[in-house]
Scaffold this active site. Structure first.
Site, PDB file in Angstrom:
ATOM      1  N   ALA A 149       0.674  -1.283   0.121  1.00 43.69           N
ATOM      2  CA  ALA A 149      -0.062  -0.135   0.031  1.00 43.69           C
ATOM      3  C   ALA A 149       0.821   1.418  -0.068  1.00 43.69           C
ATOM      4  CB  ALA A 149      -0.907   0.095   1.279  1.00 43.69           C
ATOM      5  N   ALA A 150       2.130   0.974  -0.404  1.00 49.63           N
ATOM      6  CA  ALA A 150       2.976   2.365  -0.290  1.00 49.63           C
ATOM      7  C   ALA A 150       2.261   3.182  -1.457  1.00 49.63           C
ATOM      8  CB  ALA A 150       4.533   1.881  -0.649  1.00 49.63           C
ATOM      9  N   GLY A 151       1.899   2.820  -2.655  1.00 45.30           N
ATOM     10  CA  GLY A 151       1.448   3.493  -3.760  1.00 45.30           C
ATOM     11  C   GLY A 151       0.163   4.202  -3.291  1.00 45.30           C
ATOM     12  N   ASP A 152      -0.694   3.453  -2.624  1.00 44.51           N
ATOM     13  CA  ASP A 152      -2.055   3.885  -2.333  1.00 44.51           C
ATOM     14  C   ASP A 152      -1.744   5.217  -1.190  1.00 44.51           C
ATOM     15  OD1 ASP A 152      -3.257   2.107  -3.795  1.00 44.51           O
ATOM     16  OD2 ASP A 152      -3.308   0.693  -2.386  1.00 44.51           O
TER      17      ASP A 152
END
Length: 317
Positions: free
Chosen positions: A252-255
């Site tokens: 979830a780093a991109g989110d």
């Protein structure tokens, strides 16, 4: 229940039309190969899904966020709804259906890298707008979309947002061919470098961004630990470096990045400044385990950006 402050009246109004999953996360020293069994070091059940993750990230970063989507009537449904509400997300647009809630099986290795299997469940029923959804979209400044719900649902939300002058930001993940209608209704496309390559056939991020600009007016290509690339029509692309940290879990780093970017852009920051702020949020998240549980609050992001990294022109071949 943890209490979180209500966003101020001037907070950017953000709608998220997308998925909500329960993440079933296994931690292992080395990810198993096909046919191999390995012993894990830990297991966690964590609320996730790209839509819900972006909603939580935006709410914690200071946005006034509404989540539109679906959960199941199973045990995971109330847990997903409660998790969003505890982060300050309005869940009045989160419908309950007869399907099982969406889930994601995630394997995280000793280097913090992950592999994910998503089973859509209730998310697969979000094929269009439900009663009240268009009004919810019309009341916001910005709409976040992803591709973990059916494309007809994505298109319906994008069309409704565009009709009401709401800025549309699309994360094209999981990567798949995008209908021209969806691209035509998108203001900002935010693929990672692999998704950008899949959409264009070009492995160089700057070249991929240039090609994507023929279909959308603005593009941000995220580059993981290398930072991000911002491109808009009629201007030189800009590279914004990432914060240097040791990753514990990149789930979830991109989110986290997109949710924080939505808030920063909604506050009127320049895109390079918004990207630097979003990068700081993402860097904080990867230093913790889990998806939504790892996402930072606004005070943490502000504290970590006291000396922001500067943007530099991107190198192109």
């Amino acid at each position: 229940m943890t209490s979180h402050p209500t966003p101020p009246p001037t907070a950017p109004r953000i709608a998220v039309f997308g998925s909500a999953n329960m993440d079933l996360v296994a931690y292992v020293p080395t990810a198993p190969r096909l046919g191999e069994t390995v012993t894990g070091s830990a297991f966690r059940t964590v609320p996730g899904g790209k839509g819900a993750n972006q909603a939580v990230a935006a709410a914690r970063a200071g946005g006034a966020v509404t989540m539109i989507g679906a959960v199941g009537a199973d045990a995971f449904g109330p847990q997903l709804r409660t998790s969003l509400a505890e982060s300050g997300v309005d869940t009045s647009g989160l419908r309950t259906c007869d399907e099982a809630s969406g889930i994601a099986h995630i394997v995280v290795d000793g280097q913090g890298s992950n592999s994910i299997i998503v089973v859509p469940g209730a998310n697969g029923t979000v094929t269009g707008l439900s009663a009240g959804d268009e009004q919810r979209l019309a009341a916001t400044d910005l709409l976040l979309l992803q591709l973990e719900i059916p494309l007809p649902g994505v298109l319906a939300a994008a069309r409704a947002a565009r009709a009401h002058g709401v800025r549309v930001v699309l994360t094209p993940a999981p990567a798949q061919p995008l209908p021209a209608e969806i691209l035509a209704a998108t203001d900002l496309l935010v693929p990672n470098e692999h998704e950008a390559a899949a959409l264009t056939g070009r492995s160089d991020p700057a070249e991929a961004a240039a090609e994507l600009l023929t279909t959308v007016p603005e593009v941000v290509v995220t580059l993981g630990a290398a930072g991000s690339l911002y491109a808009t029509r009629g201007a030189e692309p800009v590279y914004v470096p990432a914060r240097k940290v040791t990753a514990e879990d990149t789930t979830a780093a991109g989110d986290t990045f997109v949710g924080a970017l939505a808030v920063a852009a909604g506050e009127g920051r320049t895109m390079p400044a918004a990207l630097a702020w979003a990068s700081a949020a993402s860097a904080l998240s990867v230093q913790r385990r889990g998806a939504s549980a790892a996402m930072p609050h606004r005070e943490e992001i502000d504290a970590s950006t006291a000396t922001p990294a500067s943007a530099t022109p991107a190198e192109t071949d």
